[in-house]
Design an enzyme around this catalytic site. Structure first.
Site, PDB file in Angstrom:
ATOM      1  N   GLU A  83      49.108  23.621  41.709  1.00 47.10           N
ATOM      2  CA  GLU A  83      49.015  24.492  42.888  1.00 47.10           C
ATOM      3  C   GLU A  83      50.276  25.338  43.042  1.00 47.10           C
ATOM      4  O   GLU A  83      50.201  26.500  43.447  1.00 47.10           O
ATOM      5  CB  GLU A  83      48.780  23.644  44.147  1.00 47.10           C
ATOM      6  CG  GLU A  83      47.441  22.927  44.168  1.00 47.10           C
ATOM      7  CD  GLU A  83      46.283  23.888  43.969  1.00 47.10           C
ATOM      8  OE1 GLU A  83      46.180  24.856  44.738  1.00 47.10           O
ATOM      9  OE2 GLU A  83      45.488  23.671  43.030  1.00 47.10           O
ATOM     10  N   TRP A 100      49.729  28.208  40.854  1.00 53.21           N
ATOM     11  CA  TRP A 100      48.932  29.297  41.434  1.00 53.21           C
ATOM     12  C   TRP A 100      49.819  30.236  42.249  1.00 53.21           C
ATOM     13  O   TRP A 100      49.639  31.457  42.222  1.00 53.21           O
ATOM     14  CB  TRP A 100      47.828  28.731  42.325  1.00 53.21           C
ATOM     15  CG  TRP A 100      46.519  28.569  41.630  1.00 53.21           C
ATOM     16  CD1 TRP A 100      45.954  27.413  41.194  1.00 53.21           C
ATOM     17  CD2 TRP A 100      45.596  29.614  41.278  1.00 53.21           C
ATOM     18  NE1 TRP A 100      44.744  27.678  40.591  1.00 53.21           N
ATOM     19  CE2 TRP A 100      44.500  29.011  40.630  1.00 53.21           C
ATOM     20  CE3 TRP A 100      45.602  31.001  41.438  1.00 53.21           C
ATOM     21  CZ2 TRP A 100      43.416  29.744  40.152  1.00 53.21           C
ATOM     22  CZ3 TRP A 100      44.534  31.734  40.960  1.00 53.21           C
ATOM     23  CH2 TRP A 100      43.452  31.113  40.330  1.00 53.21           C
ATOM     24  N   TRP A 120      29.847  47.841  49.976  1.00 51.66           N
ATOM     25  CA  TRP A 120      30.119  47.058  51.173  1.00 51.66           C
ATOM     26  C   TRP A 120      29.197  47.531  52.285  1.00 51.66           C
ATOM     27  O   TRP A 120      28.821  48.706  52.329  1.00 51.66           O
ATOM     28  CB  TRP A 120      31.576  47.209  51.606  1.00 51.66           C
ATOM     29  CG  TRP A 120      32.575  46.747  50.597  1.00 51.66           C
ATOM     30  CD1 TRP A 120      33.339  47.531  49.794  1.00 51.66           C
ATOM     31  CD2 TRP A 120      32.897  45.396  50.262  1.00 51.66           C
ATOM     32  NE1 TRP A 120      34.135  46.762  48.977  1.00 51.66           N
ATOM     33  CE2 TRP A 120      33.881  45.434  49.251  1.00 51.66           C
ATOM     34  CE3 TRP A 120      32.455  44.144  50.723  1.00 51.66           C
ATOM     35  CZ2 TRP A 120      34.432  44.285  48.697  1.00 51.66           C
ATOM     36  CZ3 TRP A 120      33.005  42.996  50.174  1.00 51.66           C
ATOM     37  CH2 TRP A 120      33.977  43.070  49.175  1.00 51.66           C
ATOM     38  N   ASN A 135      42.734  24.778  52.787  1.00 56.56           N
ATOM     39  CA  ASN A 135      42.505  25.715  51.692  1.00 56.56           C
ATOM     40  C   ASN A 135      41.041  25.809  51.289  1.00 56.56           C
ATOM     41  O   ASN A 135      40.537  26.893  50.985  1.00 56.56           O
ATOM     42  CB  ASN A 135      43.346  25.316  50.472  1.00 56.56           C
ATOM     43  CG  ASN A 135      43.298  26.360  49.376  1.00 56.56           C
ATOM     44  OD1 ASN A 135      43.686  27.502  49.591  1.00 56.56           O
ATOM     45  ND2 ASN A 135      42.801  25.985  48.211  1.00 56.56           N
ATOM     46  N   TRP A 141      37.032  43.011  51.980  1.00 51.62           N
ATOM     47  CA  TRP A 141      38.033  41.951  52.001  1.00 51.62           C
ATOM     48  C   TRP A 141      39.314  42.358  52.719  1.00 51.62           C
ATOM     49  O   TRP A 141      40.077  41.490  53.183  1.00 51.62           O
ATOM     50  CB  TRP A 141      38.341  41.465  50.584  1.00 51.62           C
ATOM     51  CG  TRP A 141      38.828  42.493  49.606  1.00 51.62           C
ATOM     52  CD1 TRP A 141      38.069  43.288  48.806  1.00 51.62           C
ATOM     53  CD2 TRP A 141      40.197  42.818  49.299  1.00 51.62           C
ATOM     54  NE1 TRP A 141      38.865  44.089  48.015  1.00 51.62           N
ATOM     55  CE2 TRP A 141      40.175  43.814  48.293  1.00 51.62           C
ATOM     56  CE3 TRP A 141      41.424  42.347  49.756  1.00 51.62           C
ATOM     57  CZ2 TRP A 141      41.340  44.369  47.755  1.00 51.62           C
ATOM     58  CZ3 TRP A 141      42.587  42.898  49.229  1.00 51.62           C
ATOM     59  CH2 TRP A 141      42.540  43.887  48.245  1.00 51.62           C
ATOM     60  N   TRP A 190      42.226  36.635  48.575  1.00 49.99           N
ATOM     61  CA  TRP A 190      41.080  37.413  49.031  1.00 49.99           C
ATOM     62  C   TRP A 190      40.373  38.095  47.869  1.00 49.99           C
ATOM     63  O   TRP A 190      39.141  38.148  47.822  1.00 49.99           O
ATOM     64  CB  TRP A 190      41.508  38.420  50.099  1.00 49.99           C
ATOM     65  CG  TRP A 190      41.551  37.762  51.435  1.00 49.99           C
ATOM     66  CD1 TRP A 190      42.639  37.227  52.054  1.00 49.99           C
ATOM     67  CD2 TRP A 190      40.430  37.507  52.277  1.00 49.99           C
ATOM     68  NE1 TRP A 190      42.261  36.657  53.242  1.00 49.99           N
ATOM     69  CE2 TRP A 190      40.921  36.821  53.416  1.00 49.99           C
ATOM     70  CE3 TRP A 190      39.071  37.797  52.213  1.00 49.99           C
ATOM     71  CZ2 TRP A 190      40.079  36.414  54.458  1.00 49.99           C
ATOM     72  CZ3 TRP A 190      38.237  37.395  53.240  1.00 49.99           C
ATOM     73  CH2 TRP A 190      38.741  36.711  54.345  1.00 49.99           C
TER      74      TRP A 190
END
Length: 476
Positions: free
Chosen positions: A278, A281, A309, A345, A363, A386
């Site tokens: 993590e 990331w 969209w 998360n 987004w 996102w």
């Protein structure tokens, strides 16, 4: 007497602080300074929740510095004039800082460094808030990585942990007090929406150390399985501490290696590996933002520039923000966010999928809301997260992977404890119905909880149809 300024930014700690250690090694006197210049980070100046954390983290840092015998010098920007004033005031010959990687800050810091060097000041930046500088991990063709797994495989193979740098034994006290105070920065909200924040968080280096120690002792053994369970205390809760630099990634990596892997406890070692991934990331997000500085504004996958969209729907966005969508685990997450400045998360992925795929809202709307409401709002992590969920990033969840919030709730919150904690209207609803209370129309009548704002199956069909309209990529 040789004097240097140590310019604190988002490295609000005195232990394992490379810039501070280097300044102390090279100079007789080191003056700690902080310059508040949010406009220089535009259009991504810190949001409201981040400002709350910053106030308390700076207050904690000032206490640590006073315990060492000095005072944090606080000033308002613009940054370069403020630094020049303090250089003149303390007759400093050097300025030290730890590097940041957001595009606006990189540009500003590069300009400041060159101007000061031209004026005869020794200006130096250091690596402190990442395990790897964004340019240190490259493909075999000397290109940035665009997929996490090979990035982390290479980074993990090259990672060399070192012992954390010790905190200083003391700092020389400057003449006079700070011209401005932390309160002068007006970081706290005027309308006190932050009451629950104090119950949830302890900003500052001591709070970060305590949270990490608790996690090391009680959270690692079951981390790999519990980290996806919002109904359990299975995460480290270190994200805001990392963002503000109250603890360093190297401190974490060293502790995982020396205290966990060396212990011979296989379950805790597995948890340590999962947690370090993590951290990886986070490193990958910094890597992407540095190499693709328009990531917060533009789709990293240009195919999505043509995506259909839905028309912007402020009413629907507002229901999502307020936790009034009628989908229990979505509403629980959004209410947790508003109340505590954070969200589990796993639930972050669910609420993002709901906004971008079921509601088909851009987004950017979610990114901006998170930016203002998260205490751990980080430009790289936020944009990467996102884009990952929306499907438009370089290493993204496929757009056609649409999380079903009902089945996800049943899997990761099986008894409904997480939903009941944050959606008070549903506190008495039994587990078989907690994630789809509309199955019993009487629940809405008794509780006032809204009906779903959208049909999940129908909205999924529409999202998939929009995805099929995208132009094909070269790989298709």
């Amino acid at each position: 007497m040789s004097t240097a300024l140590i310019w604190f930014r988002r490295d609000l700690r005195v232990a394992d602080n490379p810039a501070l250690s280097a300044a102390l090694d090279a100079h007789d006197r080191v003056i700690p300074v902080y310059v508040h210049a949010p406009d220089e980070e535009a259009p991504w100046s810190p949001g409201a929740a981040s400002r709350w954390w910053l106030h308390h983290s700076l207050t904690s840092l000032d206490r640590r510095i006073r315990d060492l015998g000095s005072i944090l010098q606080v000033a308002r920007g613009p940054t370069l004039p403020a630094l020049r004033r303090m250089i003149r005031r303390f007759d400093a010959s050097a300025l030290y800082w730890n590097r940041l990687y957001e595009p606006a800050i990189v540009a500003r810091d590069t300009g400041i460094k060159q101007r000061l060097i031209d004026e005869g000041i020794d200006a130096r930046g250091f690596k402190a808030n990442v395990l790897f500088e964004p340019w240190e991990i490259q493909t075999g063709q000397d290109q940035p990585y665009r997929v996490f797994t090979p990035f982390w495989r290479k980074a993990r193979s090259q990672l060399q942990v070192r012992p954390p740098l010790s905190k200083p034994e003391g700092l020389a006290k400057p003449e006079g007090d700070s011209v401005q105070t932390i309160d002068d920065l007006e970081l706290l909200p005027r309308i006190r929406w932050d009451s629950r924040f104090h119950d949830e968080w302890t900003p500052g280096e001591p709070g970060a150390t305590e949270a990490f120690e608790d996690f090391i002792e009680s959270g690692l053994r079951d981390y790999a399985s519990d980290r996806d369970r919002p109904d359990r205390a299975g995460t480290s809760r270190l994200s805001p501490h990392l963002h503000f630099g109250e603890i360093s990634p190297m401190q974490i990596a060293w502790a995982l290696e020396e205290r966990v892997h060396q212990s011979g406890d296989s379950a805790r070692s597995a948890g340590a590996d999962s947690f370090l991934r993590e951290i990886g990331w986070r490193e990958f997000s910094q890597h992407l933002l540095f190499h693709f500085p328009d990531m917060p504004e533009r789709n990293l996958n240009p195919r999505f520039d043509a995506f259909r969209w839905d028309d912007e729907d402020p009413a629907s966005i507002r229901r999502w923000q307020r936790g009034r969508s009628g989908i229990p685990i979505i509403d629980a997450g959004m209410r947790e966010l508003w109340t505590t400045g954070s969200m589990h998360n796993r639930v972050r992925m669910l609420v993002a999928s709901f906004l971008t795929k079921n509601l088909r809202q851009h987004w950017h709307h979610g990114q901006r809301w998170f930016w203002n409401t998260l205490v751990d709002a980080d430009l790289a992590n936020n944009a990467q997260g996102w884009q990952w969920t929306a499907g438009c990033g370089v290493d993204a969840s496929p757009y056609f992977r649409i999380f079903n919030p009902v089945s996800q709730g049943e899997k990761f919150d099986p008894r409904g404890d997480y939903v009941r904690r944050w959606v008070a209207e549903l506190a008495a609803v039994p587990a078989p119905l907690i994630h789809h209370p509309w199955s019993d129309p009487g629940i809405s009548e008794r509780t006032g909880y809204p009906a779903p704002m959208i049909d999940l199956a129908a909205s999924r069909t529409l999202a998939l149809a929009a995805y099929k309209d995208l132009p094909k990529s070269d790989a298709d």
